[in-house]
Design an enzyme around this catalytic site. Structure first.
Site, PDB file in Angstrom:
ATOM      1  N   ASP A  27       0.833  -1.204   0.000  1.00  0.00           N
ATOM      2  CA  ASP A  27       0.000   0.000   0.000  1.00  0.00           C
ATOM      3  C   ASP A  27       0.870   1.258   0.000  1.00  0.00           C
ATOM      4  OD1 ASP A  27      -2.275   1.539   0.086  1.00  0.00           O
ATOM      5  OD2 ASP A  27      -2.513   1.394   2.259  1.00  0.00           O
ATOM      6  N   GLY A  30       0.191   5.338  -4.659  1.00  0.00           N
ATOM      7  CA  GLY A  30      -0.416   6.595  -5.081  1.00  0.00           C
ATOM      8  C   GLY A  30       0.063   7.773  -4.251  1.00  0.00           C
ATOM      9  N   ASN A  75     -10.413  -2.898  -6.523  1.00  0.00           N
ATOM     10  CA  ASN A  75      -9.641  -1.881  -7.247  1.00  0.00           C
ATOM     11  C   ASN A  75     -10.223  -1.520  -8.607  1.00  0.00           C
ATOM     12  OD1 ASN A  75      -6.377  -2.958  -5.997  1.00  0.00           O
ATOM     13  ND2 ASN A  75      -7.792  -1.429  -5.206  1.00  0.00           N
TER      14      ASN A  75
END
Length: 250
Positions: A27, A30, A75
């Site tokens: 994770d 982004g 996702n």
């Protein structure tokens, strides 16, 4: 290359107390990109390099299995542009790494519902799995279009099919039977789950397989994950008192 650039100064940890099966929720791609003023795909590309480092380290430590959460079934709600870029990166990663994985005796498997992927990606997955199917080194599992609930449901559906064929009877169904029909059923259960990015949740990952796993959370974003952070997680695991539901006083 996965192994050729490995830092020879890193000493192996005691294999007697290391986990056999590690799962990682990767994770933070982004946020890593956003913090640098880059597009999200740049973060995913950097995350791919972090995955290569993790595999290299897992081979060095001689783990039995490493499972990476690459793309969850949730996702698909992301933008079409990001999903398309991720699928192309997936194809690139498989094509660029598969020969090296094979040379290092790594067995690759993609777990999840791959039927939703493009035919090009499905073919790439099939070729990659076939090439490494006889290897007996690290079991590298990539969870793609995977969800823990989906995994359990597809296992139950397979059991129902066996009952309809007369192979199984309803009164035979127990945990041991269901265990045979979920993903990675021939591997040992997950011992350690690592999640990067600062979040403290499982996100529908390997719900059956991590029943007694130890959890390690780090604020490090996935593209920055390296051998030092990996070792930190392992040292934390080695200090745990794993009781598997039993009392500490037994």
């Amino acid at each position: 290359m996965i192994l050729s650039q490995f830092d020879q100064n890193i000493q192996p940890l005691s294999s007697a107390i290391l986990p056999r099966h590690i799962a990682i929720i990767m994770d933070g791609n982004g946020r890593w990109a956003r913090g640098r003023g880059k597009l999200r795909i740049v973060g995913h590309q950097a995350g791919f390099q972090a995955a290569r480092r993790a595999v290299r380290f897992a081979v060095h430590c001689r783990f039995n299995a490493l499972t990476l959460y690459a793309f969850s079934s949730e996702n698909w709600t992301r933008s079409n542009t990001e999903i398309s870029s991720l699928m192309q990166l997936f194809i690139y990663a498989l094509n660029s790494e598969i020969n090296n994985l094979n040379k290092n005796n790594i067995k690759l498997r993609i777990i999840g519902d791959v039927n939703r992927f493009t035919q090009e990606l499905q073919d790439c997955i099939y070729r990659s799995e076939q090439l490494t199917s006889n290897n007996n080194g690290l079991n590298l599992n990539i969870a793609a279009n995977y969800g823990g609930r989906w995994d359990i449901v597809q296992g139950v559906k397979k059991i129902i099919a066996q009952i309809q064929k007369g192979v199984l009877k309803p009164n035979q169904i127990n945990e041991n039977i269901l265990c045979k029909y979920v993903c990675m059923n021939e591997l040992s259960p997950v011992d350690l789950v690592i999640r990067t990015g600062g979040e403290h949740r499982i996100s529908n990952f390997l719900l059956w397989q991590i029943a007694y796993a130890e959890l390690f959370f780090t604020d490090v974003l996935w593209p920055d994950f390296n051998d030092i952070v990996f070792r930190r997680a392992l040292h934390s695991f080695m200090k745990r008192d794993r009781r598997f539901g039993k009392s500490a006083f037994i």
